[in-house]
Design an enzyme around this catalytic site. Sequence first.
Site, short mmCIF file in Angstrom:
data_model
loop_
_atom_site.label_atom_id
_atom_site.label_comp_id
_atom_site.label_asym_id
_atom_site.label_seq_id
_atom_site.Cartn_x
_atom_site.Cartn_y
_atom_site.Cartn_z
N ASP A 289 0.29 79.61 6.33
CA ASP A 289 -0.05 78.54 5.37
C ASP A 289 -1.42 77.94 5.72
O ASP A 289 -1.62 76.73 5.66
CB ASP A 289 1.03 77.46 5.32
CG ASP A 289 0.86 76.50 4.15
OD1 ASP A 289 -0.01 76.73 3.30
OD2 ASP A 289 1.60 75.49 4.11
N HIS B 89 7.30 77.37 -3.01
CA HIS B 89 7.07 76.17 -2.20
C HIS B 89 8.25 75.25 -2.52
O HIS B 89 8.20 74.44 -3.45
CB HIS B 89 5.73 75.55 -2.60
CG HIS B 89 5.44 74.19 -2.07
ND1 HIS B 89 4.53 73.96 -1.06
CD2 HIS B 89 5.92 72.97 -2.40
CE1 HIS B 89 4.46 72.67 -0.81
NE2 HIS B 89 5.29 72.04 -1.60
ZN LIG Z 1 3.29 75.35 0.11
#
Ligand SMILES: [Zn+2]
Length: 430
Positions: A310, A184
């Site tokens: 996601d 991330h």
């Molecule tokens: Zn993420």
Amino acid sequence: MKNEPQKALYIPHARLLDPANGRDEQGALFVDAEGRLAPVPAKLPPAARLTVIDRPGLVVTPGLCDVHVHFRDPGATDAEDLLSGAAAAANGGFTRVVTMPNTNPPTDTPDLVRRARAAQTPVSIFPSACATLGRAGKVCAPLEALEEAGAVAFSDDGAMVADPEVMRVVMLRAKKLGRPVMDHAVLPRLQDGGVVRDCPAARALGLPLFPPEAEVEAVRADIALCRATGCALHLQHLSCAESVDLVRQARAEGLPVTAEATPHHLALAAEDIPGNDGNWRMNPPLGTRADVQALRQGVLEGTLTVFATDHAPHAPATKNKGFQAAPFGIIGLETAVAVTWDVMVRQCGMAPLAWAAAWVTAPNALIGLPPPTLAPGAPAELAILAPDDEWVVDPARSASKSANTPWAGQTLHGRAIATYRRGRLRAPAL
Ligand SMILES: [Zn+2]
């Protein structure tokens, strides 16, 4: 929901997309009663032992694979659990998912990995595990034991492994295991509390800004460590044009870097945010129109090779507090086919076979699995899609326990109508 294990399946007319074999053709598809793909028999089984799906405009692909989902189990099962998340995935055409380890407690123990891996759900769950203990970014997690338990990748998703010395250790150990590190890529010190990119809604609401550099500099740092360690690096949910440029250069250099594009970052820009609505808050935030164009171009040219949702459920009570108070993330499993087909195939002219590769072969390659195929003799693992169907997104009808989608109430084009896996047809919308 139909669930008919003993029946054969016959689809007389469909566009068959099989990216593992480079096959894109009109044809018929037959699955025998044992769940194997087979040539269409000269004499079909009797009607009582046969399901026929015959509609104009069908597309059949191997089951889709989403390498980035949050099922909140354990920890926030009011928002999602393994079963509801998997049901949402199956509704969306997926047969395999990779769960992220930002559960509570975090998935940094072999027991939690085994628990997710063993769950009996309508999709196969391939868990990722924490890169660092407790996702705290300080000490490398026991990657070897986590991999032994079934972890297919390592990530602290929700947070970056921001300390380069820690990330170096993670990557060296993951490389020995032949497993990718999924990052991330957002530097906390540059994000600095920001929640949204500059746009009219951000100015009207006085929201703290999330500068693009927070992502771009993280991507640059991750790529440098990829170069230094040789570990496979997968960059999650890219949102900025400059990030795409960096990935393009890294791949041209021959580095083992892959990157994903989410449906929302491909479809929506910050300027589309309608107002004080927490369902438009995600991390990283929506970019500019130029960013959206660069992401689409990155997919078309093969720089961003993986689609991933996601899928990030949050209970309505937390998301309905306005933009500033809401947590980051939106659900996306049931809208992913519609949004990516509409934006990339219909609007940008992406070849349907390349579209299928980004949902099937590239994600499976990332996690080291042979992809499902449409080849005769293979166990049938299928997504049956109707790209021309129009439907209205009604979160109340979602299999997810959460409703946080920016597409609520909107008409989308295209959807999955069924999946087939392990001898079972699952067709809630038929
Ligand atoms: Zn993420």
